[in-house]
Design an enzyme around this catalytic site. Sequence first.
Site, PDB file in Angstrom:
ATOM      1  N   LYS A 113      24.414  73.112  38.213  1.00 16.04           N
ATOM      2  CA  LYS A 113      24.245  74.142  39.243  1.00 16.04           C
ATOM      3  C   LYS A 113      23.043  75.033  38.929  1.00 16.04           C
ATOM      4  CE  LYS A 113      28.794  74.131  41.244  1.00 16.04           C
ATOM      5  NZ  LYS A 113      29.979  74.827  41.707  1.00 16.04           N
ATOM      6  N   LYS A 199      29.450  62.639  43.437  1.00 16.72           N
ATOM      7  CA  LYS A 199      30.709  63.276  43.843  1.00 16.72           C
ATOM      8  C   LYS A 199      30.592  63.898  45.242  1.00 16.72           C
ATOM      9  CE  LYS A 199      31.784  67.546  42.469  1.00 16.72           C
ATOM     10  NZ  LYS A 199      32.470  68.768  42.080  1.00 16.72           N
ATOM     11  N   LYS A 202      30.937  70.297  48.291  1.00 17.20           N
ATOM     12  CA  LYS A 202      30.663  71.269  49.360  1.00 17.20           C
ATOM     13  C   LYS A 202      29.188  71.633  49.410  1.00 17.20           C
ATOM     14  CE  LYS A 202      34.908  73.831  48.459  1.00 17.20           C
ATOM     15  NZ  LYS A 202      35.249  74.830  47.432  1.00 17.20           N
TER      16      LYS A 202
HETATM   17  N1  AQP Z   1      34.764  64.979  44.968  1.00 18.79           N
HETATM   18  C1  AQP Z   1      35.901  65.411  44.444  1.00 18.79           C
HETATM   19  N2  AQP Z   1      36.873  64.527  44.107  1.00 18.79           N
HETATM   20  C2  AQP Z   1      38.043  64.951  43.587  1.00 18.79           C
HETATM   21  N3  AQP Z   1      38.341  66.256  43.365  1.00 18.79           N
HETATM   22  C3  AQP Z   1      37.416  67.172  43.676  1.00 18.79           C
HETATM   23  N4  AQP Z   1      37.406  68.517  43.603  1.00 18.79           N
HETATM   24  C4  AQP Z   1      36.220  68.989  44.070  1.00 18.79           C
HETATM   25  N5  AQP Z   1      35.450  67.954  44.460  1.00 18.79           N
HETATM   26  C5  AQP Z   1      36.156  66.805  44.240  1.00 18.79           C
HETATM   27  C6  AQP Z   1      38.524  69.314  43.107  1.00 18.79           C
HETATM   28  O1  AQP Z   1      38.824  70.284  44.087  1.00 18.79           O
HETATM   29  C7  AQP Z   1      39.370  71.448  43.458  1.00 18.79           C
HETATM   30  C8  AQP Z   1      38.716  72.658  44.034  1.00 18.79           C
HETATM   31  O2  AQP Z   1      37.513  72.882  43.423  1.00 18.79           O
HETATM   32  P1  AQP Z   1      36.520  74.033  43.803  1.00 18.79           P
HETATM   33  O3  AQP Z   1      36.908  74.868  44.909  1.00 18.79           O
HETATM   34  O4  AQP Z   1      36.111  74.675  42.551  1.00 18.79           O
HETATM   35  O5  AQP Z   1      35.554  73.077  44.379  1.00 18.79           O
HETATM   36  P2  AQP Z   1      34.133  73.025  44.118  1.00 18.79           P
HETATM   37  O6  AQP Z   1      33.857  72.538  42.726  1.00 18.79           O
HETATM   38  O7  AQP Z   1      33.502  74.269  44.630  1.00 18.79           O
HETATM   39  O8  AQP Z   1      33.982  71.917  45.182  1.00 18.79           O
HETATM   40  P3  AQP Z   1      32.833  71.078  45.186  1.00 18.79           P
HETATM   41  O9  AQP Z   1      32.748  70.424  46.499  1.00 18.79           O
HETATM   42  O10 AQP Z   1      32.856  70.233  43.980  1.00 18.79           O
HETATM   43  O11 AQP Z   1      31.748  72.211  45.117  1.00 18.79           O
HETATM   44  P4  AQP Z   1      30.341  72.151  44.522  1.00 18.79           P
HETATM   45  O12 AQP Z   1      29.517  71.626  45.626  1.00 18.79           O
HETATM   46  O13 AQP Z   1      30.074  73.588  44.228  1.00 18.79           O
HETATM   47  O14 AQP Z   1      30.376  71.264  43.317  1.00 18.79           O
HETATM   48  C9  AQP Z   1      39.163  71.260  41.957  1.00 18.79           C
HETATM   49  O15 AQP Z   1      40.382  70.879  41.373  1.00 18.79           O
HETATM   50  C10 AQP Z   1      38.178  70.128  41.874  1.00 18.79           C
HETATM   51  O16 AQP Z   1      38.370  69.351  40.717  1.00 18.79           O
END
Ligand code: AQP
Length: 336
Positions: A113, A199, A202
């Site tokens: 990030k 992966k 968001k």
């Molecule tokens: N691709 C994924 N597959 C399985 N599990 C996932 N999680 C996130 N992406 C995947 C799980 O969702 C939960 C919530 O996590 P969060 O709100 O911290 O999500 P995040 O990391 O902001 O979501 P993103 O999409 O992964 O965001 P960015 O883009 O910021 O990296 C957690 O249990 C996570 O493991």
Amino acid sequence: MGRQRIFSGVQPTGNLHLGNYLGAIRNWVEIQSQFDNLFCVVDLHAITVPHKPETLANDTEAIAALYLACGIDLNYSTIFVQSHVCAHCELTWLLNCITPLNWLQDMIQFKEKALKQGENVGVGLLDYPVLMASDILLYQTDKVPVGEDQKQHLELTRDIVNRFNHQFAKPDQPVLKLPEPLIRKEGARVMSLTDGTKKMSKSDPSELSRINLLDSPDEIAKKIKRCKTDPIRGLEFDNSERPESNNLLTLYMLLSGKTKEEVAAECQDMGWGQFKPLLTQTMIEALKPIQEKYQEVMNDKAYLESVLRHGKHKAEAIANQTLNQVKAAMGYSLLI
Ligand code: AQP
């Protein structure tokens, strides 16, 4: 003995996607009746990257509503908002002071990030895992159901517990409980629709890379139509040279409720032209009840607020107790 405690959360940083659902929330729903559960909307985490103040409150409510829409049952579970319980910030400060800087600098998610953000990376992004450790530890959590991307943060949480107990607790009377990750094999890592090696996330700039839980049937159809595939006929699981095939079959398996063997047999001779409409229809049908329930909850803001108010009180009572134990162990004088 009482039930073991579960804690987990999602950030209100955008629409929830299938990765968040299949990697985390669906598992919470499946196991909730066996545990004492706290599910948090982690809005303090949401500001570790640049955020929009004008949408933060609404996004936070929307995630809480989605928890309910996905099947979180208040008979077994408590839903609350992280910023409503001050102890999360206070414990973070205390744990910051015993966490070595290099532990945080080694976190993969920080490195990724920070690279995306460039020069102006905030201290909050580096400190994210200590806040996450505090979230978990305040509730003397036994198990943390998360997707695979959070595994390293869980290991760090365990390191912090061991360090804290070693420095401040008597050997046979730990102050903080050592939590365990609960990572399911299937759905632990849902991949992007535009690149089966990345992966689903968001923060991917392409909307086409993910299916959001609130996407309309037309949006779902468009995204599946355009998603990346390969030129090979017949779909298969677990072929590392065909990541898209594995990812899309896994989505079909999880959303249809069929077993891996059933899906493998059903799709082994299919071309993409036959499989894509099947996946689209399955997705639309799986998400429809969630979307309907979400609208119902969002139309009754008084109910949602009462859920969050009740959640805050319940969470606060547990969190403050742990915080006081930590402060006492560290030598603070407490006015109780
Ligand atoms: N691709 C994924 N597959 C399985 N599990 C996932 N999680 C996130 N992406 C995947 C799980 O969702 C939960 C919530 O996590 P969060 O709100 O911290 O999500 P995040 O990391 O902001 O979501 P993103 O999409 O992964 O965001 P960015 O883009 O910021 O990296 C957690 O249990 C996570 O493991």
